[in-house]
Write an enzyme that holds these catalytic residues in place. Structure first.
Site, PDB file in Angstrom:
ATOM      1  N   ASP A  25      -4.660   3.752  -2.042  1.00  0.00           N
ATOM      2  CA  ASP A  25      -5.760   4.135  -1.158  1.00  0.00           C
ATOM      3  C   ASP A  25      -6.270   5.526  -1.501  1.00  0.00           C
ATOM      4  OD1 ASP A  25      -6.045   1.888   0.737  1.00  0.00           O
ATOM      5  OD2 ASP A  25      -3.940   2.326   1.165  1.00  0.00           O
ATOM      6  N   MET A  46     -11.826  -5.593   5.542  1.00  0.00           N
ATOM      7  CA  MET A  46     -10.946  -4.665   6.260  1.00  0.00           C
ATOM      8  C   MET A  46     -10.586  -5.250   7.616  1.00  0.00           C
ATOM      9  SD  MET A  46     -10.287  -2.053   4.327  1.00  0.00           S
ATOM     10  CE  MET A  46      -9.368  -1.143   5.571  1.00  0.00           C
ATOM     11  N   MET A  66     -12.036   4.687  -0.623  1.00  0.00           N
ATOM     12  CA  MET A  66     -12.693   4.975   0.661  1.00  0.00           C
ATOM     13  C   MET A  66     -13.344   6.337   0.508  1.00  0.00           C
ATOM     14  SD  MET A  66      -9.664   3.451   2.999  1.00  0.00           S
ATOM     15  CE  MET A  66      -8.551   3.479   1.589  1.00  0.00           C
ATOM     16  N   SER A 114       0.835  -1.205   0.000  1.00  0.00           N
ATOM     17  CA  SER A 114       0.000   0.000   0.000  1.00  0.00           C
ATOM     18  C   SER A 114       0.862   1.245   0.000  1.00  0.00           C
ATOM     19  CB  SER A 114      -0.904   0.010   1.232  1.00  0.00           C
ATOM     20  OG  SER A 114      -1.468   1.303   1.362  1.00  0.00           O
ATOM     21  N   ASP A 122      -6.822  -6.153   4.438  1.00  0.00           N
ATOM     22  CA  ASP A 122      -6.148  -4.850   4.389  1.00  0.00           C
ATOM     23  C   ASP A 122      -6.171  -4.215   5.770  1.00  0.00           C
ATOM     24  OD1 ASP A 122      -5.140  -2.357   3.742  1.00  0.00           O
ATOM     25  OD2 ASP A 122      -6.859  -1.756   2.515  1.00  0.00           O
ATOM     26  N   MET A 143      -8.845   8.328  -0.533  1.00  0.00           N
ATOM     27  CA  MET A 143      -9.675   8.773   0.606  1.00  0.00           C
ATOM     28  C   MET A 143     -10.147  10.199   0.360  1.00  0.00           C
ATOM     29  SD  MET A 143      -7.422   7.411   3.798  1.00  0.00           S
ATOM     30  CE  MET A 143      -6.596   5.810   3.795  1.00  0.00           C
ATOM     31  N   HIS A 162      -1.297  -1.361  -4.272  1.00  0.00           N
ATOM     32  CA  HIS A 162      -2.542  -0.914  -3.645  1.00  0.00           C
ATOM     33  C   HIS A 162      -2.534   0.605  -3.478  1.00  0.00           C
ATOM     34  CE1 HIS A 162      -6.067  -1.801  -1.047  1.00  0.00           C
ATOM     35  NE2 HIS A 162      -5.608  -0.853  -0.251  1.00  0.00           N
ATOM     36  N   HIS A 170      -8.344   1.221  -3.988  1.00  0.00           N
ATOM     37  CA  HIS A 170      -9.253   1.015  -2.855  1.00  0.00           C
ATOM     38  C   HIS A 170      -9.917   2.353  -2.552  1.00  0.00           C
ATOM     39  CE1 HIS A 170      -9.564   0.080   1.763  1.00  0.00           C
ATOM     40  NE2 HIS A 170     -10.746   0.140   1.178  1.00  0.00           N
TER      41      HIS A 170
HETATM   42  C1  DX5 Z   1      -6.272   1.844   5.534  1.00  0.00           C
HETATM   43  C2  DX5 Z   1      -5.856   1.480   4.142  1.00  0.00           C
HETATM   44  C3  DX5 Z   1      -4.769   0.496   4.084  1.00  0.00           C
HETATM   45  C4  DX5 Z   1      -3.494   0.954   4.764  1.00  0.00           C
HETATM   46  C5  DX5 Z   1      -2.895  -0.231   5.436  1.00  0.00           C
HETATM   47  O1  DX5 Z   1      -7.492   2.504   5.512  1.00  0.00           O
HETATM   48  O2  DX5 Z   1      -6.940   0.942   3.426  1.00  0.00           O
HETATM   49  O3  DX5 Z   1      -4.516   0.063   2.758  1.00  0.00           O
HETATM   50  O4  DX5 Z   1      -2.545   1.477   3.880  1.00  0.00           O
HETATM   51  O5  DX5 Z   1      -1.766   0.185   6.127  1.00  0.00           O
HETATM   52  P1  DX5 Z   1      -0.999  -0.789   7.128  1.00  0.00           P
HETATM   53  O6  DX5 Z   1      -0.532  -1.951   6.329  1.00  0.00           O
HETATM   54  O7  DX5 Z   1       0.089   0.074   7.643  1.00  0.00           O
HETATM   55  O8  DX5 Z   1      -2.000  -1.175   8.179  1.00  0.00           O
HETATM   56 ZN    ZN Z   2      -6.471   0.015   1.477  1.00  0.00          ZN
END
Ligand code: DX5
Ligand code: ZN
Length: 224
Positions: A33, A135, A66, A8, A173, A35, A31, A64
Protein backbone atom coordinates in the site's frame (compact mmCIF):
# COMPACT_ATOMS: atom_id res chain seq x y z
CA UNK A 1 -11.26 -19.31 -11.22
CA UNK A 2 -8.74 -19.63 -8.41
CA UNK A 3 -9.02 -17.92 -5.06
CA UNK A 4 -5.82 -15.98 -4.51
CA UNK A 5 -4.60 -14.23 -1.39
CA UNK A 6 -2.50 -11.06 -1.27
CA UNK A 7 -1.38 -10.24 2.29
CA UNK A 8 -1.11 -6.49 2.87
CA UNK A 9 2.15 -5.35 4.37
CA UNK A 10 0.33 -2.35 5.84
CA UNK A 11 -0.44 -4.56 8.83
CA UNK A 12 3.12 -5.88 9.09
CA UNK A 13 6.01 -4.56 11.17
CA UNK A 14 7.71 -1.99 8.93
CA UNK A 15 10.97 -2.43 10.81
CA UNK A 16 11.07 -6.08 9.65
CA UNK A 17 9.55 -5.88 6.19
CA UNK A 18 11.75 -8.51 4.55
CA UNK A 19 11.09 -11.01 7.30
CA UNK A 20 7.37 -10.26 7.22
CA UNK A 21 7.25 -10.73 3.44
CA UNK A 22 8.96 -14.08 3.82
CA UNK A 23 6.51 -15.13 6.53
CA UNK A 24 3.85 -15.46 3.81
CA UNK A 25 5.81 -17.17 1.05
CA UNK A 26 2.74 -19.38 0.45
CA UNK A 27 0.72 -16.31 -0.59
CA UNK A 28 -0.12 -15.59 -4.22
CA UNK A 29 0.78 -11.90 -4.39
CA UNK A 30 2.17 -9.48 -1.83
CA UNK A 31 0.10 -6.31 -1.50
CA UNK A 32 2.02 -3.07 -0.99
CA UNK A 33 0.00 0.00 0.00
CA UNK A 34 1.51 3.23 -1.23
CA UNK A 35 -0.06 6.31 0.42
CA UNK A 36 0.97 9.91 -0.12
CA UNK A 37 -0.78 11.87 2.64
CA UNK A 38 -2.77 13.69 -0.09
CA UNK A 39 -5.07 11.24 -1.81
CA UNK A 40 -5.48 9.59 1.61
CA UNK A 41 -4.55 11.05 5.02
CA UNK A 42 -2.03 8.31 5.76
CA UNK A 43 1.59 8.13 4.59
CA UNK A 44 3.47 4.89 3.94
CA UNK A 45 6.22 3.94 1.53
CA UNK A 46 7.41 4.65 -1.99
CA UNK A 47 9.69 3.35 -4.74
CA UNK A 48 12.91 2.79 -2.75
CA UNK A 49 11.18 0.43 -0.32
CA UNK A 50 9.33 -1.35 -3.13
CA UNK A 51 12.66 -1.85 -4.92
CA UNK A 52 14.16 -3.36 -1.76
CA UNK A 53 11.17 -5.65 -1.30
CA UNK A 54 11.57 -6.81 -4.87
CA UNK A 55 15.03 -8.10 -4.01
CA UNK A 56 13.99 -9.90 -0.84
CA UNK A 57 10.95 -11.86 -2.04
CA UNK A 58 9.95 -13.87 -5.11
CA UNK A 59 6.29 -13.09 -4.54
CA UNK A 60 4.75 -10.91 -7.23
CA UNK A 61 4.33 -7.39 -5.83
CA UNK A 62 0.84 -5.94 -6.05
CA UNK A 63 1.30 -2.19 -5.65
CA UNK A 64 -1.84 -0.31 -4.62
CA UNK A 65 -1.25 3.37 -5.22
CA UNK A 66 -3.39 5.60 -3.04
CA UNK A 67 -1.75 8.71 -4.40
CA UNK A 68 -2.54 11.82 -6.37
CA UNK A 69 -1.28 12.13 -9.93
CA UNK A 70 -0.77 8.46 -10.81
CA UNK A 71 -0.42 9.77 -14.38
CA UNK A 72 3.05 10.89 -13.32
CA UNK A 73 4.06 8.28 -10.74
CA UNK A 74 2.50 4.90 -11.54
CA UNK A 75 4.95 3.79 -14.20
CA UNK A 76 7.89 4.03 -11.78
CA UNK A 77 6.49 1.11 -9.81
CA UNK A 78 6.33 -1.01 -12.96
CA UNK A 79 9.89 -0.07 -13.80
CA UNK A 80 11.18 -1.36 -10.46
CA UNK A 81 9.50 -4.70 -10.98
CA UNK A 82 5.96 -4.62 -9.58
CA UNK A 83 3.88 -7.39 -11.16
CA UNK A 84 0.73 -5.30 -10.92
CA UNK A 85 0.22 -1.60 -10.40
CA UNK A 86 -3.23 -0.46 -9.31
CA UNK A 87 -4.11 3.23 -9.18
CA UNK A 88 -7.33 5.00 -8.22
CA UNK A 89 -9.89 6.02 -10.81
CA UNK A 90 -10.70 9.06 -8.65
CA UNK A 91 -7.11 10.33 -8.87
CA UNK A 92 -6.29 9.67 -12.52
CA UNK A 93 -6.58 12.18 -15.35
CA UNK A 94 -6.13 9.66 -18.18
CA UNK A 95 -6.55 6.11 -16.82
CA UNK A 96 -6.25 4.44 -20.23
CA UNK A 97 -2.95 6.19 -20.94
CA UNK A 98 -1.62 5.06 -17.56
CA UNK A 99 -2.70 1.46 -18.21
CA UNK A 100 -0.90 1.48 -21.56
CA UNK A 101 2.26 2.91 -20.01
CA UNK A 102 2.17 0.21 -17.33
CA UNK A 103 1.81 -2.49 -19.97
CA UNK A 104 4.69 -0.94 -21.88
CA UNK A 105 6.84 -1.26 -18.76
CA UNK A 106 5.93 -4.94 -18.39
CA UNK A 107 3.41 -4.79 -15.54
CA UNK A 108 -0.25 -5.59 -15.22
CA UNK A 109 -2.57 -2.60 -14.79
CA UNK A 110 -5.25 -2.31 -12.13
CA UNK A 111 -8.01 0.24 -11.62
CA UNK A 112 -9.28 0.85 -8.08
CA UNK A 113 -12.59 2.36 -7.03
CA UNK A 114 -13.47 3.71 -3.58
CA UNK A 115 -16.67 2.48 -1.91
CA UNK A 116 -18.76 5.42 -3.17
CA UNK A 117 -17.39 5.42 -6.69
CA UNK A 118 -19.77 3.78 -9.17
CA UNK A 119 -18.51 1.33 -11.77
CA UNK A 120 -20.63 2.49 -14.71
CA UNK A 121 -18.40 5.36 -15.89
CA UNK A 122 -15.45 2.95 -16.09
CA UNK A 123 -17.02 -0.14 -17.63
CA UNK A 124 -15.86 0.79 -21.14
CA UNK A 125 -12.24 1.46 -20.23
CA UNK A 126 -11.91 -1.66 -18.09
CA UNK A 127 -11.12 -3.51 -21.31
CA UNK A 128 -7.69 -1.85 -21.06
CA UNK A 129 -7.06 -3.28 -17.58
CA UNK A 130 -6.02 -6.61 -16.06
CA UNK A 131 -7.50 -6.05 -12.62
CA UNK A 132 -10.34 -4.21 -10.94
CA UNK A 133 -9.91 -3.40 -7.25
CA UNK A 134 -13.19 -2.80 -5.46
CA UNK A 135 -12.39 -1.15 -2.14
CA UNK A 136 -14.38 -2.68 0.70
CA UNK A 137 -13.31 0.09 3.13
CA UNK A 138 -12.45 3.76 2.65
CA UNK A 139 -8.80 3.67 1.60
CA UNK A 140 -6.19 4.93 4.04
CA UNK A 141 -6.07 2.62 7.01
CA UNK A 142 -6.03 -1.05 7.92
CA UNK A 143 -8.27 -2.70 10.46
CA UNK A 144 -11.57 -1.18 9.30
CA UNK A 145 -14.97 -2.83 8.97
CA UNK A 146 -15.74 -4.67 5.71
CA UNK A 147 -18.43 -2.86 3.66
CA UNK A 148 -20.59 -5.62 2.20
CA UNK A 149 -22.73 -2.93 0.53
CA UNK A 150 -20.13 -2.51 -2.23
CA UNK A 151 -20.30 -6.17 -3.31
CA UNK A 152 -22.88 -5.52 -6.04
CA UNK A 153 -20.03 -3.83 -7.94
CA UNK A 154 -18.02 -7.05 -7.72
CA UNK A 155 -21.02 -9.06 -8.89
CA UNK A 156 -21.58 -6.71 -11.83
CA UNK A 157 -17.94 -6.98 -12.88
CA UNK A 158 -18.06 -10.77 -12.53
CA UNK A 159 -21.12 -10.90 -14.82
CA UNK A 160 -19.22 -8.95 -17.47
CA UNK A 161 -16.23 -11.25 -17.16
CA UNK A 162 -18.39 -14.34 -17.44
CA UNK A 163 -20.22 -13.01 -20.47
CA UNK A 164 -16.85 -12.52 -22.13
CA UNK A 165 -17.02 -8.71 -22.21
CA UNK A 166 -14.10 -8.21 -19.85
CA UNK A 167 -11.10 -10.20 -18.70
CA UNK A 168 -10.18 -9.09 -15.21
CA UNK A 169 -8.84 -10.23 -11.91
CA UNK A 170 -11.46 -9.05 -9.39
CA UNK A 171 -9.78 -7.92 -6.21
CA UNK A 172 -11.31 -6.81 -2.91
CA UNK A 173 -9.36 -4.89 -0.27
CA UNK A 174 -10.31 -3.87 3.25
CA UNK A 175 -11.78 -5.72 6.20
CA UNK A 176 -11.28 -9.12 4.60
CA UNK A 177 -11.15 -11.87 7.21
CA UNK A 178 -12.27 -15.49 7.57
CA UNK A 179 -15.91 -14.40 7.86
CA UNK A 180 -16.17 -11.62 5.28
CA UNK A 181 -14.10 -13.39 2.62
CA UNK A 182 -16.99 -15.76 1.97
CA UNK A 183 -19.35 -12.95 0.95
CA UNK A 184 -16.71 -11.44 -1.30
CA UNK A 185 -16.00 -14.78 -2.95
CA UNK A 186 -19.69 -15.49 -3.43
CA UNK A 187 -20.04 -12.10 -5.17
CA UNK A 188 -17.32 -13.12 -7.62
CA UNK A 189 -14.02 -11.81 -6.27
CA UNK A 190 -10.96 -13.96 -6.96
CA UNK A 191 -8.11 -11.93 -5.41
CA UNK A 192 -8.36 -11.11 -1.73
CA UNK A 193 -6.19 -8.59 0.07
CA UNK A 194 -5.90 -9.18 3.80
CA UNK A 195 -3.76 -7.18 6.20
CA UNK A 196 -4.91 -7.50 9.77
CA UNK A 197 -6.35 -10.99 9.23
CA UNK A 198 -2.93 -12.25 8.14
CA UNK A 199 -0.43 -10.27 10.19
CA UNK A 200 -2.29 -10.28 13.48
CA UNK A 201 -2.51 -14.09 13.30
CA UNK A 202 -0.02 -16.13 15.34
CA UNK A 203 0.95 -17.90 12.12
CA UNK A 204 0.54 -15.61 9.09
CA UNK A 205 1.20 -18.41 6.57
CA UNK A 206 -1.48 -20.55 8.15
CA UNK A 207 -3.88 -17.61 8.01
CA UNK A 208 -3.22 -17.28 4.27
CA UNK A 209 -4.07 -20.93 3.67
CA UNK A 210 -7.19 -20.71 5.83
CA UNK A 211 -8.43 -17.62 3.98
CA UNK A 212 -7.79 -19.21 0.60
CA UNK A 213 -9.69 -22.36 1.58
CA UNK A 214 -12.66 -20.32 2.83
CA UNK A 215 -12.77 -18.28 -0.35
CA UNK A 216 -12.45 -21.30 -2.63
CA UNK A 217 -15.32 -23.02 -0.84
CA UNK A 218 -17.56 -19.96 -1.18
CA UNK A 219 -16.91 -19.17 -4.85
CA UNK A 220 -19.88 -19.79 -7.08
CA UNK A 221 -19.47 -23.18 -8.77
CA UNK A 222 -20.57 -21.81 -12.15
CA UNK A 223 -17.73 -19.33 -12.08
CA UNK A 224 -15.21 -22.19 -12.50
C1 DX5 B 1 -6.40 0.24 3.05
C2 DX5 B 1 -5.44 -0.61 2.28
C3 DX5 B 1 -5.56 -2.05 2.57
C4 DX5 B 1 -5.33 -2.41 4.02
C5 DX5 B 1 -6.28 -3.49 4.37
O1 DX5 B 1 -6.45 1.51 2.50
O2 DX5 B 1 -5.62 -0.45 0.90
O3 DX5 B 1 -4.75 -2.83 1.71
O4 DX5 B 1 -4.03 -2.86 4.28
O5 DX5 B 1 -6.13 -3.78 5.72
P1 DX5 B 1 -7.14 -4.76 6.48
O6 DX5 B 1 -7.05 -6.08 5.81
O7 DX5 B 1 -6.62 -4.74 7.86
O8 DX5 B 1 -8.50 -4.13 6.34
ZN1 ZN C 1 -4.56 -1.87 -0.41
Amino acid sequence: MDARIAPSLLAADYARLGEQANAVSNADWLHVDVMDNHFVPNLTIGPPVVASLRRVTDLPLDCHLMIDNPDRWAVGYAEIGARNVTFHAEAARDPVAIARTLHGAGALAGLAVKPNTPLEPYLEILAEFDLLLVMTVEPGFGGQRFMAEVLPKVAEARRRVESGHLRLILEVDGGVNEQTIEQAAAAGADMFVAGTAVYSADDPAKAVDALRARAAAAQRPAAG
